[in-house]
Design a protein around this motif. Sequence first.
Motif, PDB file in Angstrom:
ATOM      1  N   TRP A   1      19.170  10.438  80.691  1.00 12.15           N
ATOM      2  CA  TRP A   1      20.143   9.502  79.564  1.00 12.15           C
ATOM      3  C   TRP A   1      20.836   8.581  80.631  1.00 12.15           C
ATOM      4  N   LEU A   2      20.682   7.392  79.872  1.00 13.35           N
ATOM      5  CA  LEU A   2      21.453   6.269  80.402  1.00 13.35           C
ATOM      6  C   LEU A   2      22.737   5.984  79.528  1.00 13.35           C
ATOM      7  N   ASP A   3      23.867   5.856  80.143  1.00 13.00           N
ATOM      8  CA  ASP A   3      25.122   5.684  79.479  1.00 13.00           C
ATOM      9  C   ASP A   3      25.368   4.068  79.409  1.00 13.00           C
ATOM     10  N   GLN A   4      24.657   3.364  78.314  1.00 16.04           N
ATOM     11  CA  GLN A   4      24.440   1.875  78.570  1.00 16.04           C
ATOM     12  C   GLN A   4      25.904   1.223  78.866  1.00 16.04           C
ATOM     13  N   ALA A   5      26.871   1.665  78.194  1.00 10.44           N
ATOM     14  CA  ALA A   5      28.488   1.304  78.262  1.00 10.44           C
ATOM     15  C   ALA A   5      28.918   1.182  79.651  1.00 10.44           C
ATOM     16  N   GLN A   6      28.680   2.210  80.285  1.00  7.63           N
ATOM     17  CA  GLN A   6      29.043   2.649  81.663  1.00  7.63           C
ATOM     18  C   GLN A   6      27.870   2.174  82.747  1.00  7.63           C
ATOM     19  N   ASN A   7      26.933   2.007  82.304  1.00  7.98           N
ATOM     20  CA  ASN A   7      25.754   1.741  83.131  1.00  7.98           C
ATOM     21  C   ASN A   7      25.332   2.790  84.199  1.00  7.98           C
ATOM     22  N   ARG A   8      25.622   4.019  83.467  1.00  2.37           N
ATOM     23  CA  ARG A   8      25.614   5.196  84.521  1.00  2.37           C
ATOM     24  C   ARG A   8      24.239   6.215  84.001  1.00  2.37           C
ATOM     25  N   TYR A   9      23.388   6.628  84.902  1.00  5.19           N
ATOM     26  CA  TYR A   9      22.339   7.464  84.641  1.00  5.19           C
ATOM     27  C   TYR A   9      22.762   9.076  84.815  1.00  5.19           C
ATOM     28  N   TYR A  10      22.052   9.837  83.983  1.00  6.49           N
ATOM     29  CA  TYR A  10      22.311  11.304  83.908  1.00  6.49           C
ATOM     30  C   TYR A  10      21.045  12.209  83.977  1.00  6.49           C
ATOM     31  N   LEU A  11      20.899  13.168  84.606  1.00  5.70           N
ATOM     32  CA  LEU A  11      19.883  14.288  84.606  1.00  5.70           C
ATOM     33  C   LEU A  11      20.428  14.982  83.362  1.00  5.70           C
ATOM     34  N   VAL A  12      19.679  15.334  82.520  1.00 15.01           N
ATOM     35  CA  VAL A  12      20.122  16.357  81.130  1.00 15.01           C
ATOM     36  C   VAL A  12      19.509  17.574  81.500  1.00 15.01           C
ATOM     37  N   GLN A  13      20.360  18.514  82.018  1.00 13.51           N
ATOM     38  CA  GLN A  13      19.931  19.776  82.423  1.00 13.51           C
ATOM     39  C   GLN A  13      20.116  20.767  81.262  1.00 13.51           C
ATOM     40  N   HIS A  14      19.757  22.165  81.453  1.00 12.95           N
ATOM     41  CA  HIS A  14      19.642  22.846  80.091  1.00 12.95           C
ATOM     42  C   HIS A  14      21.113  23.266  79.715  1.00 12.95           C
ATOM     43  N   ASP A  15      22.099  23.158  80.218  1.00  9.62           N
ATOM     44  CA  ASP A  15      23.473  23.587  79.847  1.00  9.62           C
ATOM     45  C   ASP A  15      24.335  22.318  79.233  1.00  9.62           C
ATOM     46  N   ILE A  16      23.742  21.427  79.006  1.00  9.25           N
ATOM     47  CA  ILE A  16      24.527  20.181  78.681  1.00  9.25           C
ATOM     48  C   ILE A  16      25.389  20.384  77.283  1.00  9.25           C
ATOM     49  N   THR A  17      26.387  19.506  77.044  1.00  9.89           N
ATOM     50  CA  THR A  17      27.308  19.745  75.705  1.00  9.89           C
ATOM     51  C   THR A  17      26.663  18.585  74.990  1.00  9.89           C
ATOM     52  N   PRO A  18      26.096  18.624  73.996  1.00 11.71           N
ATOM     53  CA  PRO A  18      25.301  17.259  73.242  1.00 11.71           C
ATOM     54  C   PRO A  18      26.341  16.305  72.949  1.00 11.71           C
ATOM     55  N   PHE A  19      27.599  16.586  72.372  1.00 11.72           N
ATOM     56  CA  PHE A  19      28.365  15.506  72.228  1.00 11.72           C
ATOM     57  C   PHE A  19      29.234  15.182  73.194  1.00 11.72           C
ATOM     58  N   ASN A  20      29.092  15.628  74.392  1.00 15.05           N
ATOM     59  CA  ASN A  20      29.916  15.280  75.493  1.00 15.05           C
ATOM     60  C   ASN A  20      28.960  15.052  76.995  1.00 15.05           C
ATOM     61  N   LEU A  21      28.025  14.334  76.816  1.00 13.18           N
ATOM     62  CA  LEU A  21      27.130  14.371  77.908  1.00 13.18           C
ATOM     63  C   LEU A  21      27.639  13.640  79.381  1.00 13.18           C
ATOM     64  N   PRO A  22      28.559  12.737  79.308  1.00 11.53           N
ATOM     65  CA  PRO A  22      29.298  12.184  80.577  1.00 11.53           C
ATOM     66  C   PRO A  22      29.850  13.295  81.131  1.00 11.53           C
ATOM     67  N   GLU A  23      30.694  14.109  80.489  1.00 12.71           N
ATOM     68  CA  GLU A  23      31.347  15.140  81.265  1.00 12.71           C
ATOM     69  C   GLU A  23      30.357  16.382  81.542  1.00 12.71           C
ATOM     70  N   SER A  24      29.088  16.632  80.835  1.00  9.99           N
ATOM     71  CA  SER A  24      28.640  18.061  80.941  1.00  9.99           C
ATOM     72  C   SER A  24      27.188  17.599  81.718  1.00  9.99           C
ATOM     73  N   ALA A  25      26.556  16.582  81.701  1.00 11.69           N
ATOM     74  CA  ALA A  25      25.275  16.173  82.366  1.00 11.69           C
ATOM     75  C   ALA A  25      25.477  16.019  83.838  1.00 11.69           C
ATOM     76  N   LEU A  26      24.569  16.132  84.705  1.00 11.00           N
ATOM     77  CA  LEU A  26      24.499  15.773  86.062  1.00 11.00           C
ATOM     78  C   LEU A  26      24.188  14.240  86.536  1.00 11.00           C
ATOM     79  N   ALA A  27      25.601  13.641  86.534  1.00 13.42           N
ATOM     80  CA  ALA A  27      25.386  12.360  87.095  1.00 13.42           C
ATOM     81  C   ALA A  27      24.187  11.899  88.255  1.00 13.42           C
ATOM     82  N   ALA A  28      23.690  10.821  87.945  1.00 14.22           N
ATOM     83  CA  ALA A  28      22.655  10.706  89.097  1.00 14.22           C
ATOM     84  C   ALA A  28      23.327  10.423  90.490  1.00 14.22           C
ATOM     85  N   VAL A  29      24.572   9.801  90.314  1.00 24.21           N
ATOM     86  CA  VAL A  29      24.991   9.584  91.566  1.00 24.21           C
ATOM     87  C   VAL A  29      25.526  10.827  92.101  1.00 24.21           C
TER      88      VAL A  29
END
Length: 105
Positions: free
Chosen positions: A65-93
């Motif tokens: 998932w690409l957070d276009q507002a922050q220009n940050r990419y995330y891997l979306v693993q099994h245990d993400i919180t759908p309405f809180n991706l920036p805090e629960s997904a694994l940041a590519a960095v």
Amino acid sequence: VKDVNALKAILGNPDLCGYPAANIQVLTDSNATRQKILDGLQWLQQQASSDPEATVVVYYSGHGWLDQAQNRYYLVQHDITPFNLPESALAAVDFTAALQQISAA
């Protein structure tokens, strides 16, 4: 899951790569959590540091998932919180930083 199991079979096949089963970790479905991915990379770093001729293969098959507002990419693993991706997904960095800690041939 099919792809990663096929890769595991190739890596463990004594007629092809022949890596011991203890040297292969697979995380799928409910085991593919943010923490288990990071723990697996830490395990891999430790394994590789004990063998200067180690070969390392990291295979990720999943969504991102690409957070276009922050220009940050995330891997979306099994245990993400759908309405809180920036805090629960694994940041590519963070994923990249963990990969960079692994020294291997």
